[in-house]
Design an enzyme around this catalytic site. Structure first.
Site, PDB file in Angstrom:
ATOM      1  N   GLU A  16       0.804  -1.237  -0.043  1.00 55.83           N
ATOM      2  CA  GLU A  16      -0.099   0.144  -0.011  1.00 55.83           C
ATOM      3  C   GLU A  16       0.897   1.387   0.169  1.00 55.83           C
ATOM      4  O   GLU A  16       0.431   2.331   0.423  1.00 55.83           O
ATOM      5  CB  GLU A  16      -0.784  -0.049   1.185  1.00 55.83           C
ATOM      6  CG  GLU A  16      -1.910  -1.088   1.071  1.00 55.83           C
ATOM      7  CD  GLU A  16      -2.644  -1.308   2.600  1.00 55.83           C
ATOM      8  OE1 GLU A  16      -3.788  -0.557   2.587  1.00 55.83           O
ATOM      9  OE2 GLU A  16      -2.494  -2.193   3.250  1.00 55.83           O
ATOM     10  N   SER A 195      -6.409  -2.031   2.049  1.00 55.21           N
ATOM     11  CA  SER A 195      -7.062  -1.276   0.660  1.00 55.21           C
ATOM     12  C   SER A 195      -7.630  -2.458  -0.489  1.00 55.21           C
ATOM     13  O   SER A 195      -7.302  -2.268  -1.592  1.00 55.21           O
ATOM     14  CB  SER A 195      -5.800  -0.599   0.148  1.00 55.21           C
ATOM     15  OG  SER A 195      -5.357   0.454   0.950  1.00 55.21           O
ATOM     16  N   TYR A 268      -9.348   3.608  -5.203  1.00 55.80           N
ATOM     17  CA  TYR A 268      -8.319   4.536  -5.593  1.00 55.80           C
ATOM     18  C   TYR A 268      -8.130   5.132  -7.026  1.00 55.80           C
ATOM     19  O   TYR A 268      -7.365   5.950  -7.446  1.00 55.80           O
ATOM     20  CB  TYR A 268      -7.062   4.109  -4.994  1.00 55.80           C
ATOM     21  CG  TYR A 268      -6.941   3.654  -3.550  1.00 55.80           C
ATOM     22  CD1 TYR A 268      -7.034   4.740  -2.686  1.00 55.80           C
ATOM     23  CD2 TYR A 268      -7.036   2.255  -3.103  1.00 55.80           C
ATOM     24  CE1 TYR A 268      -7.190   4.399  -1.443  1.00 55.80           C
ATOM     25  CE2 TYR A 268      -7.093   1.970  -1.748  1.00 55.80           C
ATOM     26  CZ  TYR A 268      -7.237   3.110  -0.972  1.00 55.80           C
ATOM     27  OH  TYR A 268      -7.234   2.720   0.354  1.00 55.80           O
ATOM     28  N   ARG A 308     -11.327   4.122  11.337  1.00 52.15           N
ATOM     29  CA  ARG A 308     -12.482   4.086  10.285  1.00 52.15           C
ATOM     30  C   ARG A 308     -12.986   2.591  10.717  1.00 52.15           C
ATOM     31  O   ARG A 308     -12.394   1.626  10.585  1.00 52.15           O
ATOM     32  CB  ARG A 308     -12.378   4.091   8.974  1.00 52.15           C
ATOM     33  CG  ARG A 308     -13.301   4.605   7.970  1.00 52.15           C
ATOM     34  CD  ARG A 308     -13.450   4.331   6.615  1.00 52.15           C
ATOM     35  NE  ARG A 308     -13.021   2.897   6.181  1.00 52.15           N
ATOM     36  CZ  ARG A 308     -11.729   2.467   5.462  1.00 52.15           C
ATOM     37  NH1 ARG A 308     -10.989   3.351   4.990  1.00 52.15           N
ATOM     38  NH2 ARG A 308     -11.720   1.227   5.268  1.00 52.15           N
ATOM     39  N   ASP A 310     -15.925  -0.170   9.618  1.00 56.07           N
ATOM     40  CA  ASP A 310     -16.543  -0.650   8.588  1.00 56.07           C
ATOM     41  C   ASP A 310     -17.599  -1.818   9.046  1.00 56.07           C
ATOM     42  O   ASP A 310     -16.993  -2.640   9.440  1.00 56.07           O
ATOM     43  CB  ASP A 310     -15.634  -1.349   7.581  1.00 56.07           C
ATOM     44  CG  ASP A 310     -14.716  -0.259   6.863  1.00 56.07           C
ATOM     45  OD1 ASP A 310     -14.748   1.048   7.276  1.00 56.07           O
ATOM     46  OD2 ASP A 310     -13.717  -0.604   6.256  1.00 56.07           O
ATOM     47  N   GLU A 322     -14.514  -4.512   9.853  1.00 57.94           N
ATOM     48  CA  GLU A 322     -13.105  -4.256  10.035  1.00 57.94           C
ATOM     49  C   GLU A 322     -12.994  -2.922  10.852  1.00 57.94           C
ATOM     50  O   GLU A 322     -13.656  -2.090  10.723  1.00 57.94           O
ATOM     51  CB  GLU A 322     -12.371  -3.871   8.550  1.00 57.94           C
ATOM     52  CG  GLU A 322     -10.994  -3.593   8.542  1.00 57.94           C
ATOM     53  CD  GLU A 322     -10.366  -3.695   7.143  1.00 57.94           C
ATOM     54  OE1 GLU A 322      -9.086  -3.203   6.990  1.00 57.94           O
ATOM     55  OE2 GLU A 322     -10.947  -3.972   6.435  1.00 57.94           O
ATOM     56  N   ASN A 324     -10.202   0.035  10.844  1.00 57.42           N
ATOM     57  CA  ASN A 324      -8.908   0.516   9.935  1.00 57.42           C
ATOM     58  C   ASN A 324      -8.140   1.497  10.905  1.00 57.42           C
ATOM     59  O   ASN A 324      -8.725   2.669  11.230  1.00 57.42           O
ATOM     60  CB  ASN A 324      -9.349   1.071   8.722  1.00 57.42           C
ATOM     61  CG  ASN A 324      -8.293   1.050   7.728  1.00 57.42           C
ATOM     62  OD1 ASN A 324      -7.215   1.811   8.185  1.00 57.42           O
ATOM     63  ND2 ASN A 324      -8.425   0.977   6.507  1.00 57.42           N
ATOM     64  N   GLY A 328      -7.544   5.654   4.736  1.00 54.77           N
ATOM     65  CA  GLY A 328      -7.130   6.309   3.494  1.00 54.77           C
ATOM     66  C   GLY A 328      -7.517   7.894   3.930  1.00 54.77           C
ATOM     67  O   GLY A 328      -8.632   8.071   4.603  1.00 54.77           O
TER      68      GLY A 328
END
Length: 363
Positions: A16, A195, A268, A308, A310, A322, A324, A328
């Site tokens: 990543e 990602s 992305y 973050r 999810d 998840e 995170n 991002g």
């Protein structure tokens, strides 16, 4: 007003790398220069610490040429002990000081950065930093451990089986039986990657071996996870100051219309087939419950700074997918977008993260 010196640390050895560079470009372009002096330190794909250019445009996310940290011959040295906060650089003209560091912002995604390794380095040399600590970073990076911790905290997660090549070789029939008990479709994921790198959706067991090969190329442990049917939602979390409860944003929703799932290209490279909706269309009770679940997940892994979370909203309720710990962070990413829709603009969000990191360092 004396400006604080912030080291922006990005790049890294993981798959990543380019996403980390793009995230750094977004921060370089938005950070409040009247309050902060930025020292951009890149980590090459080989792991060298180099002094990078303070140029947001250099790290723009271009599908034709993904940004990266190139070895320019400089070498950045961390403090020699916890008694100093001085950063130094060696280049063609010799060695010089970059000054004392107030805080480090490690914008690193994936292994060798998001997983607690860099956080451990910063702890060793006594530098304050932004974001999650060693333990929370390590837990959040490992999907198997994350699920185990969340399950222990009473949160719903998708059923899964974790595999290694050694276990498969020792008893293939046993592991095949366990995997197939999940039913189809399943997702095959590296345990420690983000990602959507190395992730495959499997709708036929004949596709499993190829999917395992893709995932094992990223990590020695692989999850096979039951696909969850539900709305895919994300919320952003900010750690509180001085013992305050974590703050949770409004929700964003990922609507997949023309792809198998929300993969790397859709995240992305602006590939079609996915729509990001923020704020998501949720009732007051649904949003309240989602925020409660996200806060509980953040606290369960020992989260600090930011994350973050999810989740899937199913007919039976929320299923956590998840946590995170370094999401991002480009201006169009879901994490800053959720905060923008919650009343916190991108530059203000960066300032808040830095101030929380400084406050933690002072403690």
């Amino acid at each position: 007003m004396t400006r604080r010196r912030v080291v922006l640390l990005f790049g890294g050895r993981s798959s990543e790398h380019s996403i980390s560079c793009a995230t750094a470009g977004g921060v370089l372009g938005a950070i409040d220069r009247s309050r902060y002096e930025v020292v951009p330190v890149g980590i090459t794909r080989d792991g060298a610490f180099v002094l990078e250019q303070d140029d947001p445009g250099r790290f723009a996310l271009d599908p034709a040429r993904l940004p990266e940290v190139v070895d320019n011959g400089t070498r950045v040295s961390w403090p020699v002990s916890a008694a100093s906060r001085e950063l130094r650089v060696t280049d063609a003209s010799g060695e010089r000081s970059l000054g004392d560091v107030d805080v480090v912002f490690p914008i690193l995604h994936g292994r060798f950065g998001e997983d607690g390794t860099v956080q451990g380095l910063l702890e060793l040399v006594g530098l304050p930093y932004i974001g999650n600590g060693v333990l929370a970073s390590a837990i959040g990076m490992d999907k198997h451990v994350t699920k185990t911790v969340l399950e222990g905290a009473g949160l719903e997660v998708a059923p899964w089986v974790t595999l290694t090549r050694a276990a498969l070789a020792a008893d293939p029939e046993l592991w095949t039986r366990r995997v197939q008990s999940l039913g189809l479709p399943v997702f095959v994921k590296p345990s420690r990657a983000g990602s959507s790198v190395g992730v495959t959706k499997v709708a036929d067991w004949a596709e499993l071996d190829a999917a395992l090969d893709v995932a094992f190329a990223e990590d020695r442990a692989v999850l096979v996870e039951q696909a969850v049917v539900g709305r895919e939602l994300e919320v952003a979390v900010l750690g509180g100051r001085d013992g305050e409860a974590p703050r949770v944003s409004v929700a964003g929703e990922i609507v997949v219309t023309g792809r198998e799932f929300y993969d790397f290209e859709a995240k992305y490279l602006d590939a079609p087939g996915v729509e990001l909706v923020c704020p998501a269309d949720l009732g007051d009770h649904e949003l309240f419950e989602l925020q409660r679940v996200a806060r509980r997940a953040f606290e369960a892994i020992g989260g600090e700074g930011l994350a973050r979370v999810d989740v899937f909203l199913t007919d039976a309720g929320f299923v956590v997918n998840e946590v995170n710990t370094m999401p991002g962070f480009t201006p169009i990413s879901m994490f800053p977008t959720c905060w923008l829709r919650s009343g916190l603009a991108y530059p203000e969000l960066i300032t808040e993260l830095i101030e929380v990191g400084l406050a933690r360092g002072a403690r």
